[in-house]
Design a protein around this motif. Structure first.
Motif, PDB file in Angstrom:
ATOM      1  N   GLY A  65       0.793  -1.231   0.000  1.00  0.00           N
ATOM      2  CA  GLY A  65       0.000   0.000   0.000  1.00  0.00           C
ATOM      3  C   GLY A  65       0.823   1.277   0.000  1.00  0.00           C
ATOM      4  N   GLY A  66       2.137   1.128   0.004  1.00  0.00           N
ATOM      5  CA  GLY A  66       2.992   2.305  -0.014  1.00  0.00           C
ATOM      6  C   GLY A  66       3.164   2.944   1.356  1.00  0.00           C
ATOM      7  N   TYR A  67       3.619   4.177   1.336  1.00  0.00           N
ATOM      8  CA  TYR A  67       3.977   4.882   2.572  1.00  0.00           C
ATOM      9  C   TYR A  67       3.339   6.266   2.555  1.00  0.00           C
ATOM     10  N   GLN A  68       3.042   6.781   3.739  1.00  0.00           N
ATOM     11  CA  GLN A  68       2.351   8.064   3.819  1.00  0.00           C
ATOM     12  C   GLN A  68       2.877   8.843   5.026  1.00  0.00           C
ATOM     13  N   ALA A  69       2.870  10.156   4.883  1.00  0.00           N
ATOM     14  CA  ALA A  69       3.201  11.001   6.021  1.00  0.00           C
ATOM     15  C   ALA A  69       2.558  12.357   5.798  1.00  0.00           C
ATOM     16  N   ASP A  70       2.177  12.993   6.894  1.00  0.00           N
ATOM     17  CA  ASP A  70       1.737  14.376   6.787  1.00  0.00           C
ATOM     18  C   ASP A  70       2.989  15.237   6.753  1.00  0.00           C
ATOM     19  N   LEU A  71       3.363  15.622   5.552  1.00  0.00           N
ATOM     20  CA  LEU A  71       4.639  16.325   5.378  1.00  0.00           C
ATOM     21  C   LEU A  71       4.512  17.833   5.561  1.00  0.00           C
ATOM     22  N   GLY A  72       3.294  18.314   5.849  1.00  0.00           N
ATOM     23  CA  GLY A  72       3.117  19.744   6.094  1.00  0.00           C
ATOM     24  C   GLY A  72       2.953  20.525   4.807  1.00  0.00           C
ATOM     25  N   THR A  73       3.113  21.844   4.939  1.00  0.00           N
ATOM     26  CA  THR A  73       2.831  22.720   3.795  1.00  0.00           C
ATOM     27  C   THR A  73       3.988  23.652   3.474  1.00  0.00           C
ATOM     28  N   ASP A  74       5.082  23.533   4.179  1.00  0.00           N
ATOM     29  CA  ASP A  74       6.251  24.352   3.808  1.00  0.00           C
ATOM     30  C   ASP A  74       7.529  23.542   4.023  1.00  0.00           C
ATOM     31  N   LEU A  75       8.650  24.093   3.568  1.00  0.00           N
ATOM     32  CA  LEU A  75       9.910  23.338   3.593  1.00  0.00           C
ATOM     33  C   LEU A  75      10.338  23.020   5.019  1.00  0.00           C
ATOM     34  N   GLN A  76      10.133  23.953   5.925  1.00  0.00           N
ATOM     35  CA  GLN A  76      10.526  23.699   7.302  1.00  0.00           C
ATOM     36  C   GLN A  76       9.774  22.499   7.877  1.00  0.00           C
ATOM     37  N   GLN A  77       8.469  22.452   7.614  1.00  0.00           N
ATOM     38  CA  GLN A  77       7.668  21.332   8.122  1.00  0.00           C
ATOM     39  C   GLN A  77       8.100  20.007   7.478  1.00  0.00           C
ATOM     40  N   ILE A  78       8.385  20.056   6.183  1.00  0.00           N
ATOM     41  CA  ILE A  78       8.855  18.851   5.488  1.00  0.00           C
ATOM     42  C   ILE A  78      10.134  18.345   6.146  1.00  0.00           C
ATOM     43  N   LEU A  79      11.066  19.265   6.394  1.00  0.00           N
ATOM     44  CA  LEU A  79      12.356  18.863   6.963  1.00  0.00           C
ATOM     45  C   LEU A  79      12.197  18.365   8.400  1.00  0.00           C
ATOM     46  N   GLN A 101       9.963  -0.786  19.513  1.00  0.00           N
ATOM     47  CA  GLN A 101       9.722   0.662  19.640  1.00  0.00           C
ATOM     48  C   GLN A 101       9.795   1.344  18.278  1.00  0.00           C
ATOM     49  N   ILE A 102      10.801   0.953  17.493  1.00  0.00           N
ATOM     50  CA  ILE A 102      10.977   1.570  16.177  1.00  0.00           C
ATOM     51  C   ILE A 102       9.758   1.293  15.300  1.00  0.00           C
ATOM     52  N   LEU A 103       9.291   0.043  15.325  1.00  0.00           N
ATOM     53  CA  LEU A 103       8.152  -0.304  14.477  1.00  0.00           C
ATOM     54  C   LEU A 103       6.901   0.447  14.903  1.00  0.00           C
ATOM     55  N   ARG A 104       6.756   0.662  16.196  1.00  0.00           N
ATOM     56  CA  ARG A 104       5.606   1.438  16.671  1.00  0.00           C
ATOM     57  C   ARG A 104       5.722   2.888  16.172  1.00  0.00           C
ATOM     58  N   THR A 105       6.935   3.417  16.183  1.00  0.00           N
ATOM     59  CA  THR A 105       7.145   4.798  15.730  1.00  0.00           C
ATOM     60  C   THR A 105       6.819   4.960  14.245  1.00  0.00           C
ATOM     61  N   VAL A 106       7.227   3.976  13.444  1.00  0.00           N
ATOM     62  CA  VAL A 106       7.055   4.151  11.995  1.00  0.00           C
ATOM     63  C   VAL A 106       5.711   3.617  11.497  1.00  0.00           C
ATOM     64  N   ALA A 107       4.953   2.947  12.355  1.00  0.00           N
ATOM     65  CA  ALA A 107       3.679   2.351  11.913  1.00  0.00           C
ATOM     66  C   ALA A 107       2.768   3.353  11.200  1.00  0.00           C
ATOM     67  N   PRO A 108       2.634   4.602  11.698  1.00  0.00           N
ATOM     68  CA  PRO A 108       1.744   5.540  11.009  1.00  0.00           C
ATOM     69  C   PRO A 108       2.175   5.865   9.581  1.00  0.00           C
ATOM     70  N   PHE A 109       3.444   5.625   9.254  1.00  0.00           N
ATOM     71  CA  PHE A 109       3.935   5.926   7.903  1.00  0.00           C
ATOM     72  C   PHE A 109       3.605   4.815   6.910  1.00  0.00           C
ATOM     73  N   ILE A 110       3.175   3.656   7.424  1.00  0.00           N
ATOM     74  CA  ILE A 110       2.946   2.506   6.537  1.00  0.00           C
ATOM     75  C   ILE A 110       1.473   2.469   6.186  1.00  0.00           C
ATOM     76  N   ALA A 111       1.197   2.724   4.922  1.00  0.00           N
ATOM     77  CA  ALA A 111      -0.201   2.927   4.511  1.00  0.00           C
ATOM     78  C   ALA A 111      -0.960   1.594   4.513  1.00  0.00           C
TER      79      ALA A 111
END
Lengths: 232, 292
Positions: free
Chosen positions: B187-201, B282-292
């Motif tokens: 299903g790919g990967y997803q993140a709320d990357l925001g709306t400006d460069l600072q938020q993306i970074l 712990q790592i998998l719990r952290t990245v779980a929201p990124f896994i669509a």
């Protein structure tokens, strides 16, 4: 020179007189051979830690001397007077060197304290260092600090296959990662101050070893830092 | 004993990051005096390494010593999850760890691809172009100065290609060794990357910091030292990335201890002189929201 002291007196004297002219080698890093019992390799891994300590000791002293040179000047541990360049604390190079200096001192103290805590006297003794920093320009000071950090970053990685036990891996890697951070940020500062038209990559590019950090072998590392070491 | 009693330059009393401000150790002359003492006595920090050396020696004497659950007896702390890679396929622990790394690098590479597309005004689904010159900053910089925005965007371009190279390298290393690399999430990967460069970074920074903690947590369990060395060369690059992105967005360069972090070195003088690590769970719990 612990390595020299384990030889006969005549050989030791010869080694000491030669040592002044020759680069430090990995062979000379102290290794408590009595811990290398059959089935044990404690001495071997302590040698690796002593190698790391040698580099952290040099780095810590370099940061101290670099701060003297960039700011108000002073006298280094070999008694040379270092005139200060008079830069303020909020200049980016001074600011980050100030931040990183105590971290490097902590790495040094951790390694030395831990080794001597195991068996007192087992740690590599500190050397004194002459970087010729008293005549270096601001740009050259940063370049030298960056060279030391890059060497340290790659030296830890080069030493990994030398380890015989798992005991030190996490601690050593926890130091190595901070060296990598320092190397990258100091490169970014160097680009900002001196190189903005042709910046140097702050990390290996995809076209450079697949974006993986380079490694350096101990003897290459020691050969490159030896010119700065003032042997007793 | 050489004389190390010289004091720091008088104007350099700062050691300013907030994490050092708490510590009296970094205050001017006091710092060097304590420093000198610890060089001479050399016994102030025996706790960690003494234990580790003795454990290491014991383990060397009993190379197959494991605890009741089959893990090496000398792992960093008594966290039962620290050496648990069972979620990852592989015939050996090393292969499982490489698949763990590949799982994270695949996610990281894809989030970078999306971040770069967003910052360049391209559709998020556009494949990565490793020719970086096809990307131009075309998003609001947020709170970043023009120069920091330009530098930060340049890092996005470079690091996106690097993370893709890490992913491909790990997959081919696993294959070359006769193993089976994990597939990307269907299903790919997803993140709320925001709306400006600072938020993306800021989002990308969190992903990099997570990667650093994952590699450090896994390092001691890699059996083959050459595999360990190679993994560490990737870890080192992740640490570089994390640090300079922190620098661009105005955070301390790190390491900076986070809530879930475990310490690698018990350090009485501050939290942030050594990198931190987390368990695979712990790592998998952290990245779980990124896994669509």
């Amino acid at each position: 020179m612990t390595a020299a002291l384990t030889m006969g007196a005549g050989a030791a004297a010869a080694a000491l007189s030669l040592a002044k002219a020759e680069a430090l080698t990995y062979k000379e890093i102290p290794e408590p051979g009595y811990l290398n019992l059959p089935g044990l390799s404690g001495g071997h891994d302590i040698k690796v830690l002593n190698y790391a300590l040698t580099l952290e000791d040099l780095e810590s002293d370099l940061y101290y001397q670099a701060l003297l040179r960039l700011t108000v000047g002073g006298v280094n541990s070999v008694g040379k007077t270092i005139p200060g360049l008079g830069l303020g604390d909020d200049e980016p190079d001074v600011y980050y060197i100030n931040q990183i200096a105590p971290v490097e001192a902590e790495h040094r103290d951790f390694l030395r304290g831990s080794l001597n805590g195991l068996i007192n006297g087992i740690a590599q003794k500190p050397y004194r260092y002459d970087f010729g920093i008293e005549t270096k320009s601001r740009a050259d000071v940063l370049a030298l600090v960056l060279l030391a950090e890059t060497t340290g970053t790659q030296a830890y990685l080069g030493a990994v296959p030398l380890l015989k036990t798992r005991a030190f891996i996490t601690a050593a890697a926890a130091i190595q990662g901070t060296e990598a951070r320092h190397t990258a940020v100091l490169t970014a500062i160097q680009n900002e101050l001196f190189n903005s038209s042709s910046p140097v990559p702050v990390a290996p590019l995809a076209t450079d070893n697949g974006g993986r950090e380079g490694t350096q072998d101990p003897d290459a590392v020691l050969a490159s830092v030896s010119p700065f070491i003032v042997k007793p | 004993m050489q004389d190390r009693a010289h004091s720091w330059p008088r104007r350099n009393r700062i050691f300013t990051p907030t994490n050092y401000r708490r510590s009296r150790r970094w205050n001017g002359d006091k710092y060097m005096l304590e420093n000198r003492e610890s060089v001479e006595s050399g016994t102030s920090r025996r706790t960690f390494l003494t234990g580790a050396v003795l454990a290491g020696l014991a383990a060397a004497a009993l190379p197959n010593a494991v605890d009741a659950s089959g893990r090496p007896i000398f792992h960093i702390v008594n966290d039962p999850d620290s050496g648990d890679f069972h979620e990852f396929p592989g015939r050996t622990v090393d292969e499982k760890i490489l698949n763990y790394a590949l799982t994270l690098e695949t996610l990281e590479a894809d989030l970078y691809r999306q971040a770069l597309n967003l910052a360049s005004g391209k559709p998020l689904t556009t494949p990565l172009d490793t020719n970086g010159s096809s990307y131009t900053l075309s998003i609001d910089p947020g709170g970043l100065s023009a120069s920091k925005a330009a530098v930060g965007f340049g890092y996005l371009v470079q690091f996106a290609a690097v993370e893709a190279a890490h992913r491909d390298f790990l997959a081919s290393a696993i294959t070359a060794d006769g193993g089976t690399p994990v597939s990307p999430n269907p299903g790919g990967y997803q993140a709320d990357l925001g709306t400006d460069l600072q938020q993306i970074l800021e989002v990308i920074r969190n992903v990099e910091e997570t990667g650093v903690r994952a590699y450090l947590g896994a390092a001691q369990f890699i059996k083959n030292l050459h595999t360990l060395q190679t993994a560490a060369t990737i870890y080192s690059t992740e640490a570089r990335h994390a640090a300079v992105i922190n620098w661009v967005i105005g955070l301390p360069i790190g390491p900076s201890r986070e809530r879930l972090d475990s310490v690698a070195v018990f350090d009485e003088h501050g939290d942030n002189n050594f990198e931190h690590w987390q368990t695979p769970k712990q790592i998998l719990r952290t990245v779980a929201p990124f896994i669509a």
